[in-house]
Design an enzyme around this catalytic site. Structure first.
Site, mmCIF file in Angstrom:
data_model
loop_
_atom_site.group_PDB
_atom_site.id
_atom_site.type_symbol
_atom_site.label_atom_id
_atom_site.label_comp_id
_atom_site.label_asym_id
_atom_site.label_seq_id
_atom_site.Cartn_x
_atom_site.Cartn_y
_atom_site.Cartn_z
ATOM 1 N N GLY A 48 0.789 -1.237 0.000
ATOM 2 C CA GLY A 48 0.000 0.000 0.000
ATOM 3 C C GLY A 48 0.813 1.274 0.000
ATOM 4 O O GLY A 48 0.371 2.309 -0.498
ATOM 5 N N ASP A 107 -4.900 2.608 10.603
ATOM 6 C CA ASP A 107 -6.324 2.345 10.808
ATOM 7 C C ASP A 107 -6.523 1.857 12.246
ATOM 8 O O ASP A 107 -6.488 2.655 13.167
ATOM 9 C CB ASP A 107 -6.760 1.323 9.741
ATOM 10 C CG ASP A 107 -8.244 1.076 9.690
ATOM 11 O OD1 ASP A 107 -9.015 1.994 9.996
ATOM 12 O OD2 ASP A 107 -8.660 -0.046 9.327
ATOM 13 N N VAL A 157 -11.184 3.686 1.835
ATOM 14 C CA VAL A 157 -10.607 4.530 0.783
ATOM 15 C C VAL A 157 -9.621 3.750 -0.076
ATOM 16 O O VAL A 157 -8.988 2.801 0.387
ATOM 17 C CB VAL A 157 -9.928 5.787 1.386
ATOM 18 C CG1 VAL A 157 -10.958 6.662 2.082
ATOM 19 C CG2 VAL A 157 -8.814 5.412 2.351
HETATM 20 P P1 IMP Z 1 -4.396 -1.487 10.630
HETATM 21 O O1 IMP Z 1 -3.574 -2.630 11.118
HETATM 22 O O2 IMP Z 1 -5.864 -1.693 10.975
HETATM 23 O O3 IMP Z 1 -3.917 -0.139 11.070
HETATM 24 O O4 IMP Z 1 -4.430 -1.576 9.053
HETATM 25 C C1 IMP Z 1 -3.423 -1.121 8.283
HETATM 26 C C2 IMP Z 1 -3.525 -1.667 6.875
HETATM 27 O O5 IMP Z 1 -4.871 -1.981 6.509
HETATM 28 C C3 IMP Z 1 -3.081 -0.611 5.899
HETATM 29 O O6 IMP Z 1 -1.698 -0.693 5.669
HETATM 30 C C4 IMP Z 1 -3.920 -0.930 4.672
HETATM 31 O O7 IMP Z 1 -3.248 -1.847 3.850
HETATM 32 C C5 IMP Z 1 -5.187 -1.545 5.204
HETATM 33 N N1 IMP Z 1 -6.297 -0.583 5.270
HETATM 34 C C6 IMP Z 1 -6.874 -0.035 6.359
HETATM 35 N N2 IMP Z 1 -7.855 0.824 6.031
HETATM 36 C C7 IMP Z 1 -7.897 0.838 4.682
HETATM 37 C C8 IMP Z 1 -8.707 1.559 3.718
HETATM 38 O O8 IMP Z 1 -9.577 2.381 4.030
HETATM 39 N N3 IMP Z 1 -8.437 1.294 2.414
HETATM 40 C C9 IMP Z 1 -7.474 0.416 1.998
HETATM 41 N N4 IMP Z 1 -6.700 -0.254 2.854
HETATM 42 C C10 IMP Z 1 -6.915 -0.059 4.186
#
Ligand code: IMP
Ligand code: MG
Length: 184
Positions: A48, A107, A157
């Protein structure tokens, strides 16, 4: 630029190409000041963050090295699975170096909190986080970014590296995906 087939799946453009460019430029200038004289190693979390990484590294005016790491917490869907695993580790030793983790979006924070824990155990001199997007409403882990570009609402997003099911990464802007795309 028109990406008709993908543009049709976008509910709303949240951050335009122009806004992204300005923001990344500013962040690069700030990082260049903060890391003057340090041994900066930028660690991109695949996949990403590749678009952000490619732009951010060129906005940094001091010597910087790069490496890549791949961890997974999401599978191919839109909800966190709670499982984080290393798919690809760094190529370089990080002991005594100044690490800057480059992420697309913070996130729940689970991915980065896990990642910083394992990287800290390798004794870098410092470790900071630069994320393009921050979704503070969704945070469950105790973690913050040292540099962030934009705060975004709790919506899924895509674009500028971010995907749904590996698609939309090549959109040059950040947009909210139409819910019917992932409810199909
Ligand atoms: P976390 O561990 O929940 O903070 O997620 C992080 C990863 O989830 C990011 O590096 C993204 O690859 C994916 N992610 C979280 N939210 C989104 C979004 O709204 N769109 C696309 N990928 C997301
Ligand atoms: Mg992803």
């Amino acid at each position: 630029m028109v990406h008709t087939e993908m543009d049709e799946d976008i509910l709303k453009v949240l951050i335009s190409e122009e806004e992204l460019k300005k923001c990344v430029q500013k962040m690069g200038e700030q990082i260049s000041r903060d890391y003057q004289g340090k041994d900066l190693l930028m660690v991109s979390v695949l996949k990403g963050s590749v678009v952000f990484m490619a732009d951010l590294m060129r906005a940094i005016t001091i010597p910087a090295k790069i490496d890549f790491m791949s961890v997974s917490s999401y599978g191919s869907g839109v909800k966190s699975s709670g499982v984080v695993k290393i798919i690809k580790d760094l190529d370089q030793q990080i002991e005594g170096r100044d690490l800057l983790i480059v992420e697309d979006i913070l996130d729940s924070g689970m991915t980065l909190s896990y990642l910083s824990k394992i990287l800290k155990a390798r004794n870098p001199r410092s470790i900071r986080i630069a994320t393009l997007l921050d979704k503070p409403e969704r945070r469950t882990a105790d973690i913050q970014a040292d540099y962030y570009g934009f705060q975004v609402p709790d919506a899924f997003v895509v674009g500028y590296g971010l995907d749904y099911n590996e698609t939309y990464r090549n959109l040059p802007y950040i947009g909210i995906l139409k819910p019917q795309v992932y409810q199909k």
